[in-house]
Motif scaffolding. Structure first.
Motif, mmCIF file in Angstrom:
data_model
loop_
_atom_site.group_PDB
_atom_site.id
_atom_site.type_symbol
_atom_site.label_atom_id
_atom_site.label_comp_id
_atom_site.label_asym_id
_atom_site.label_seq_id
_atom_site.Cartn_x
_atom_site.Cartn_y
_atom_site.Cartn_z
ATOM 1 N N HIS A 196 0.831 -1.203 0.000
ATOM 2 C CA HIS A 196 0.000 0.000 0.000
ATOM 3 C C HIS A 196 0.870 1.259 0.000
ATOM 4 C CE1 HIS A 196 -2.730 -3.087 1.557
ATOM 5 N NE2 HIS A 196 -3.702 -2.347 1.078
ATOM 6 N N PHE A 219 -7.970 0.787 7.335
ATOM 7 C CA PHE A 219 -8.391 0.280 6.035
ATOM 8 C C PHE A 219 -7.373 -0.674 5.418
ATOM 9 C CE2 PHE A 219 -11.434 3.636 6.578
ATOM 10 C CZ PHE A 219 -12.577 3.072 6.042
ATOM 11 N N ASP A 270 -8.066 -4.470 4.285
ATOM 12 C CA ASP A 270 -7.561 -5.036 3.036
ATOM 13 C C ASP A 270 -6.774 -6.315 3.277
ATOM 14 O OD1 ASP A 270 -8.713 -3.138 1.441
ATOM 15 O OD2 ASP A 270 -6.879 -1.983 1.117
ATOM 16 N N PHE A 278 -8.385 -2.607 -2.137
ATOM 17 C CA PHE A 278 -9.508 -1.762 -2.554
ATOM 18 C C PHE A 278 -9.877 -0.690 -1.531
ATOM 19 C CE2 PHE A 278 -14.116 -1.064 -3.191
ATOM 20 C CZ PHE A 278 -14.040 -0.540 -4.466
ATOM 21 N N SER A 279 -10.127 -1.081 -0.284
ATOM 22 C CA SER A 279 -10.637 -0.106 0.682
ATOM 23 C C SER A 279 -9.599 0.952 1.044
ATOM 24 C CB SER A 279 -11.175 -0.796 1.933
ATOM 25 O OG SER A 279 -10.154 -1.478 2.615
ATOM 26 N N SER A 291 -7.317 2.045 -0.941
ATOM 27 C CA SER A 291 -7.241 2.921 -2.113
ATOM 28 C C SER A 291 -8.388 3.921 -2.114
ATOM 29 C CB SER A 291 -7.269 2.098 -3.404
ATOM 30 O OG SER A 291 -6.147 1.256 -3.475
ATOM 31 N N ILE A 292 -9.580 3.474 -1.731
ATOM 32 C CA ILE A 292 -10.748 4.365 -1.689
ATOM 33 C C ILE A 292 -10.548 5.453 -0.635
ATOM 34 C CG2 ILE A 292 -13.214 4.495 -1.140
ATOM 35 C CD1 ILE A 292 -12.874 3.145 -3.748
ATOM 36 N N ILE A 293 -10.161 5.063 0.588
ATOM 37 C CA ILE A 293 -9.987 6.056 1.647
ATOM 38 C C ILE A 293 -8.801 6.964 1.324
ATOM 39 C CG2 ILE A 293 -8.509 4.760 3.246
ATOM 40 C CD1 ILE A 293 -11.472 6.930 4.270
ATOM 41 N N ALA A 348 -7.843 7.852 -1.686
ATOM 42 C CA ALA A 348 -8.318 8.790 -2.717
ATOM 43 C C ALA A 348 -9.152 9.902 -2.089
ATOM 44 C CB ALA A 348 -9.128 8.039 -3.771
ATOM 45 N N ALA A 349 -9.993 9.553 -1.130
ATOM 46 C CA ALA A 349 -10.809 10.575 -0.460
ATOM 47 C C ALA A 349 -9.920 11.572 0.293
ATOM 48 C CB ALA A 349 -11.793 9.909 0.507
#
Length: 171
Positions: free
Chosen positions: A41, A92, A96, A103-104, A106-108, A110-111
């Motif tokens: 990550h 997160f 993962d 996935f999760s 990467s989402i957090i 990005a936010a």
């Protein structure tokens, strides 16, 4: 053969125990744990750190422009942001690891990056109100700028309209 392996293992355990009797040994252990935990990550983590530090740089530039350069306050805020973001990423990344995905996190990640970019854009607009890219977001960023400058949104609008002028040379 098993006795030799047992002796090697025993000596390794003794060396590890010896290393953990020092503060530096514990710091090394913590650092290695963190590196191992976030392995896979690293891009998301490094991007979050980089964008947070960029926001701090833009914040310093705004403070200098205003004549109220407060490095210690900004440093505390940046360290607090990195701590909060680090905790969120820690959770997160753990999720993962449970699901064997990225996935999760990467989402957090990005936010977080988008939130920090939004804040940076507000600082950039304060410094460069004539840039077309930034002016396109002026209405949306007015509240953020008012918060940064600790003034009303009407005053922000007035300042940006005065400084924005009709000169298109920077767009």
């Amino acid at each position: 053969m098993m006795e030799v392996i047992g002796n090697i293992l025993w000596h390794a355990i003794l060396k590890l125990a010896s290393a953990l009797t020092t503060f530096g040994g514990w710091c090394a252990l913590l650092g290695l744990f963190i590196l191992d935990y976030f392995a896979g990550h690293s891009f998301v983590v490094l991007l979050v750190v980089a964008v947070t530090l960029l926001d701090a740089v833009w914040g310093i530039a705004v403070s200098v422009k205003q004549g109220k350069f407060t490095l210690s306050e900004l440093a505390r805020l940046t360290i607090a942001k990195l701590a909060v973001y680090g905790c969120a990423l820690f959770v997160f990344v753990g999720l993962d690891k449970i699901t064997d995905t990225t996935f999760s996190a990467s989402i957090i990640g990005a936010a977080i990056v988008l939130v920090e970019f939004w804040s940076s854009c507000a600082s950039m607009l304060i410094l460069y109100p004539r840039f077309l890219f930034l002016r396109l977001m002026k209405k949306a960023l007015t509240g953020e700028i008012a918060s940064k400058l600790q003034i009303s949104e009407d005053e922000v609008d007035k300042i940006l309209n005065e400084e924005g002028g009709e000169d298109e040379s920077l767009s």
